[in-house]
Design a protein around this motif. Structure first.
Motif, mmCIF file in Angstrom:
data_model
loop_
_atom_site.group_PDB
_atom_site.id
_atom_site.type_symbol
_atom_site.label_atom_id
_atom_site.label_comp_id
_atom_site.label_asym_id
_atom_site.label_seq_id
_atom_site.Cartn_x
_atom_site.Cartn_y
_atom_site.Cartn_z
ATOM 1 N N PRO A 149 0.819 -1.217 0.000
ATOM 2 C CA PRO A 149 0.000 0.000 0.000
ATOM 3 C C PRO A 149 0.851 1.265 0.000
ATOM 4 O O PRO A 149 2.062 1.234 0.244
ATOM 5 C CB PRO A 149 -0.785 -0.140 1.314
ATOM 6 N N ASN A 150 0.176 2.379 -0.289
ATOM 7 C CA ASN A 150 0.796 3.713 -0.190
ATOM 8 C C ASN A 150 2.070 3.808 -1.027
ATOM 9 O O ASN A 150 3.171 4.050 -0.517
ATOM 10 C CB ASN A 150 1.110 4.055 1.267
ATOM 11 N N ILE A 151 1.921 3.618 -2.338
ATOM 12 C CA ILE A 151 3.075 3.680 -3.235
ATOM 13 C C ILE A 151 3.382 5.146 -3.542
ATOM 14 O O ILE A 151 2.512 5.877 -4.024
ATOM 15 C CB ILE A 151 2.781 2.934 -4.542
ATOM 16 N N PRO A 152 4.595 5.618 -3.277
ATOM 17 C CA PRO A 152 4.948 6.985 -3.683
ATOM 18 C C PRO A 152 4.844 7.139 -5.199
ATOM 19 O O PRO A 152 5.089 6.201 -5.955
ATOM 20 C CB PRO A 152 6.399 7.142 -3.200
ATOM 21 N N GLU A 153 4.491 8.323 -5.617
ATOM 22 C CA GLU A 153 4.246 8.545 -7.045
ATOM 23 C C GLU A 153 5.487 8.313 -7.889
ATOM 24 O O GLU A 153 5.403 7.838 -9.011
ATOM 25 C CB GLU A 153 3.734 9.972 -7.248
ATOM 26 N N ARG A 154 6.650 8.618 -7.354
ATOM 27 C CA ARG A 154 7.888 8.481 -8.125
ATOM 28 C C ARG A 154 8.635 7.192 -7.795
ATOM 29 O O ARG A 154 9.815 7.068 -8.078
ATOM 30 C CB ARG A 154 8.796 9.692 -7.872
ATOM 31 N N GLN A 155 7.948 6.227 -7.161
ATOM 32 C CA GLN A 155 8.558 4.945 -6.878
ATOM 33 C C GLN A 155 7.645 3.845 -7.409
ATOM 34 O O GLN A 155 6.535 4.102 -7.877
ATOM 35 C CB GLN A 155 8.789 4.771 -5.366
ATOM 36 N N VAL A 156 8.125 2.625 -7.354
ATOM 37 C CA VAL A 156 7.332 1.503 -7.852
ATOM 38 C C VAL A 156 7.009 0.507 -6.761
ATOM 39 O O VAL A 156 6.197 -0.388 -6.960
ATOM 40 C CB VAL A 156 8.082 0.768 -8.998
ATOM 41 N N ASN A 157 7.628 0.627 -5.600
ATOM 42 C CA ASN A 157 7.397 -0.309 -4.502
ATOM 43 C C ASN A 157 6.895 0.435 -3.289
ATOM 44 O O ASN A 157 7.418 1.481 -2.913
ATOM 45 C CB ASN A 157 8.687 -1.060 -4.130
ATOM 46 N N GLY A 158 5.863 -0.126 -2.660
ATOM 47 C CA GLY A 158 5.403 0.385 -1.384
ATOM 48 C C GLY A 158 5.964 -0.475 -0.270
ATOM 49 O O GLY A 158 7.152 -0.793 -0.243
ATOM 50 N N ASP A 159 5.106 -0.903 0.631
ATOM 51 C CA ASP A 159 5.517 -1.751 1.744
ATOM 52 C C ASP A 159 5.232 -3.203 1.369
ATOM 53 O O ASP A 159 4.129 -3.704 1.554
ATOM 54 C CB ASP A 159 4.758 -1.346 3.015
ATOM 55 N N ARG A 160 6.257 -3.901 0.840
ATOM 56 C CA ARG A 160 6.061 -5.292 0.431
ATOM 57 C C ARG A 160 5.911 -6.234 1.623
ATOM 58 O O ARG A 160 5.470 -7.368 1.459
ATOM 59 C CB ARG A 160 7.239 -5.752 -0.434
ATOM 60 N N SER A 161 6.286 -5.779 2.817
ATOM 61 C CA SER A 161 6.124 -6.610 4.011
ATOM 62 C C SER A 161 4.777 -6.419 4.688
ATOM 63 O O SER A 161 4.534 -7.002 5.744
ATOM 64 C CB SER A 161 7.250 -6.301 5.013
ATOM 65 N N ALA A 162 3.920 -5.606 4.120
ATOM 66 C CA ALA A 162 2.607 -5.360 4.727
ATOM 67 C C ALA A 162 1.757 -6.628 4.676
ATOM 68 O O ALA A 162 1.927 -7.469 3.787
ATOM 69 C CB ALA A 162 1.900 -4.218 3.991
ATOM 70 N N PRO A 163 0.856 -6.812 5.634
ATOM 71 C CA PRO A 163 -0.002 -8.015 5.630
ATOM 72 C C PRO A 163 -0.836 -8.097 4.355
ATOM 73 O O PRO A 163 -1.377 -7.090 3.882
ATOM 74 C CB PRO A 163 -0.886 -7.825 6.865
ATOM 75 N N GLY A 164 -0.926 -9.295 3.802
ATOM 76 C CA GLY A 164 -1.741 -9.513 2.614
ATOM 77 C C GLY A 164 -1.028 -9.270 1.304
ATOM 78 O O GLY A 164 -1.617 -9.479 0.245
ATOM 79 N N VAL A 165 0.222 -8.828 1.330
ATOM 80 C CA VAL A 165 0.980 -8.575 0.099
ATOM 81 C C VAL A 165 1.751 -9.842 -0.256
ATOM 82 O O VAL A 165 2.501 -10.372 0.559
ATOM 83 C CB VAL A 165 1.937 -7.383 0.268
ATOM 84 N N GLY A 166 1.544 -10.338 -1.473
ATOM 85 C CA GLY A 166 2.165 -11.586 -1.896
ATOM 86 C C GLY A 166 3.113 -11.398 -3.056
ATOM 87 O O GLY A 166 3.117 -10.355 -3.720
ATOM 88 N N PRO A 167 3.926 -12.402 -3.360
ATOM 89 C CA PRO A 167 4.885 -12.304 -4.457
ATOM 90 C C PRO A 167 4.219 -12.576 -5.805
ATOM 91 O O PRO A 167 3.058 -12.984 -5.878
ATOM 92 C CB PRO A 167 5.905 -13.386 -4.115
#
Length: 475
Positions: free
Chosen positions: A153-171
């Motif tokens: 969630p909460n992806i910065p506009e100039r980036q491509v990754n948010g919090d990949r360790s957040a609950p519910g985020v999968g590979p």
């Protein structure tokens, strides 16, 4: 001899600041590649563009080098390929980012990067200025989400990754080469259905997955009509080659056929036709639920299958249909619980769990086997209870022993009379009592006889007894 000290900062004696500064390696630009991109990077970008048809440098950043600090590498490779007229800029999207595609020469150059015989498809012409740019970029986002996984969630506009360790985020899974876009499925005498994207990843349990992306720019009947076209493609069958000679009975009676789609795709490994995943975008949570409900009802005849009984279905000739939103797919990834299978209630499921057939013929066979085992257990219990009742009915009224306690069944009771041993005891007791009664009667009789004999003796000695009245008159 002069001992002149070199000046600070010269090659002979660099100053402390120059010595401490790290050496930054830069690629020297060539005339052929003024952007300075490497051969491997240009091959990766060309391979991705050949599959996606159009993409922005921002999307290529997330797909190819998500750990890079910026998308400069993608822009450099695209510009170098543009110098060779392999890629072309189609314009800008709604977010202001450049949209890139490939030329016909680029498509021919990309063939060397794929296995022989791969259908490269067409090229996107003027995608940046057409109304289809949003849809094409959404298809690109869908494929990138499958390969790269959730961004968090909460992806910065100039980036491509948010919090990949957040609950519910999968590979993610698979490779870009396992995808193809804008694939036509031709069937004789029936409408041609064009899939937005096709995934063939047997190493990940997905021999084929057809993907449709809709940004709420198509009505529900149009989407349902596309499922009708898929059904026509899946239902079409081809006759198998006749092994018999002409003029023989076997040649005339030969009627074996095979599904037309099996000439294009392998068996899915699951019951039914190849699954179709519908990715819906630009919808709120309420609108998403309403649209999924409407499409589920409109496509019921395609996914329901034949009812076997007790809520189980044979879906050997049905289409597994999955729904999700583009926003959830991008944020959480394809392996997270974001999928809703048509006709299946309950919480959202991961991709493979949603595709598995939990209430098909195999589950129905296990259900029937469990029912038969339960019926057998019930019959055995009922028979045991009946036997117990019959045994209790044979209990002796005195000792309460049942028939199974006797070696010889003839000695048992029938529930009313005494058993053999209790009857023996009763008979012995009766005989003893009768003998005692006889003895007591004989004793009483002997006593009476003795009394009579005594009375007779007294009469003989003293005479007969005078009556009481005679004594009174004499007095």
């Amino acid at each position: 001899m002069s001992h002149r000290q070199p000046a600070p900062g010269t090659p002979d004696q660099p100053d402390a600041q120059a010595a401490a500064a790290p050496h930054k390696r830069t690629r020297k630009a060539s005339k052929a590649n003024p952007g300075g991109s490497s051969n491997d990077l240009r091959a990766d970008v060309l391979r991705a563009i050949a599959v996606l048809k159009i993409a922005t440098p921002h999307q290529l950043w997330r797909l190819l080098r998500p750990n890079a600090l910026e998308n400069k590498f993608a822009r450099a490779a695209l510009n170098d390929l543009d110098k060779k007229r392999i890629t072309v800029k189609h314009g800008t999207g709604e977010d202001g980012r450049d949209i890139w595609g490939m030329t016909t020469a680029g498509r021919d150059a990309a063939r060397a990067l794929f296995p022989d015989g791969r259908n490269m498809g067409g090229i996107a012409r003027k995608a940046g200025t057409s109304s289809a740019a949003g849809h094409a970029l959404a298809v690109t986002e869908t494929i990138i989400a499958f390969v790269a996984g959730g961004t968090g969630p909460n992806i910065p506009e100039r980036q491509v990754n948010g919090d990949r360790s957040a609950p519910g985020v999968g590979p993610g899974f698979g490779r870009i080469e396992q995808w193809a876009t804008e694939i036509e499925h031709l069937t004789p005498h029936k409408p041609t259905v064009r899939a937005d994207a096709v995934l063939r990843a047997p190493d990940h349990g997905l021999p084929v997955l057809l993907v449709e992306v809709d940004l709420d720019n198509e009505s529900n009947p149009i989407v349902a009509k596309k499922l009708d076209d898929y059904r026509g493609f899946f239902d079409h069958r081809h006759p198998l080659p006749n092994p018999h000679s002409r003029g023989t009975i076997g040649y005339v009676e030969w009627k074996k056929t095979e599904p037309h789609w099996r000439r294009t795709y392998p068996h899915t490994g699951r019951p039914g036709y190849p699954p179709v995943a519908i990715v819906l975008g630009h919808l709120g949570e309420r609108a998403m639920r309403q649209r999924v409900k409407a499409l589920t009802e409109m496509t019921r005849r395609h996914w329901q299958g034949r009812h076997l009984g007790d809520g189980y279905y044979d879906r050997s000739e049905a289409i597994p249909i999955l729904f999700t939103s583009l926003e959830m797919l991008i944020e959480r990834g394809p392996l997270s619980p974001i999928w809703r299978r048509a006709g299946r209630e309950g919480p959202l499921q991961p991709l493979h769990a949603a595709l598995d057939d939990h209430d098909g013929p195999q589950a129905y066979a296990k259900h029937q086997e469990a029912q038969r085992a339960q019926q057998q257990a019930d019959q055995t219990a009922a028979e045991h209870r009946r036997q117990q009742r019959e045994l209790l009915a044979t209990a002796c009224p005195h000792c309460h022993r049942t028939a199974d306690k006797y070696k010889n069944p003839r000695y048992a009771s029938d529930g009313e009379k005494l058993c053999h041993f209790c009857q023996q005891k009763a008979d012995q007791a009766a005989q003893t009592e009768a003998a005692q009664q006889i003895t007591e009667a004989a004793k009483a009789h002997a006593e009476r006889v003795q009394i009579a004999e005594n009375a007779s003796f007294l009469r003989t000695v003293f005479g007969p007894r005078k009556p009481k009245e005679a004594k009174e008159n004499k007095g």
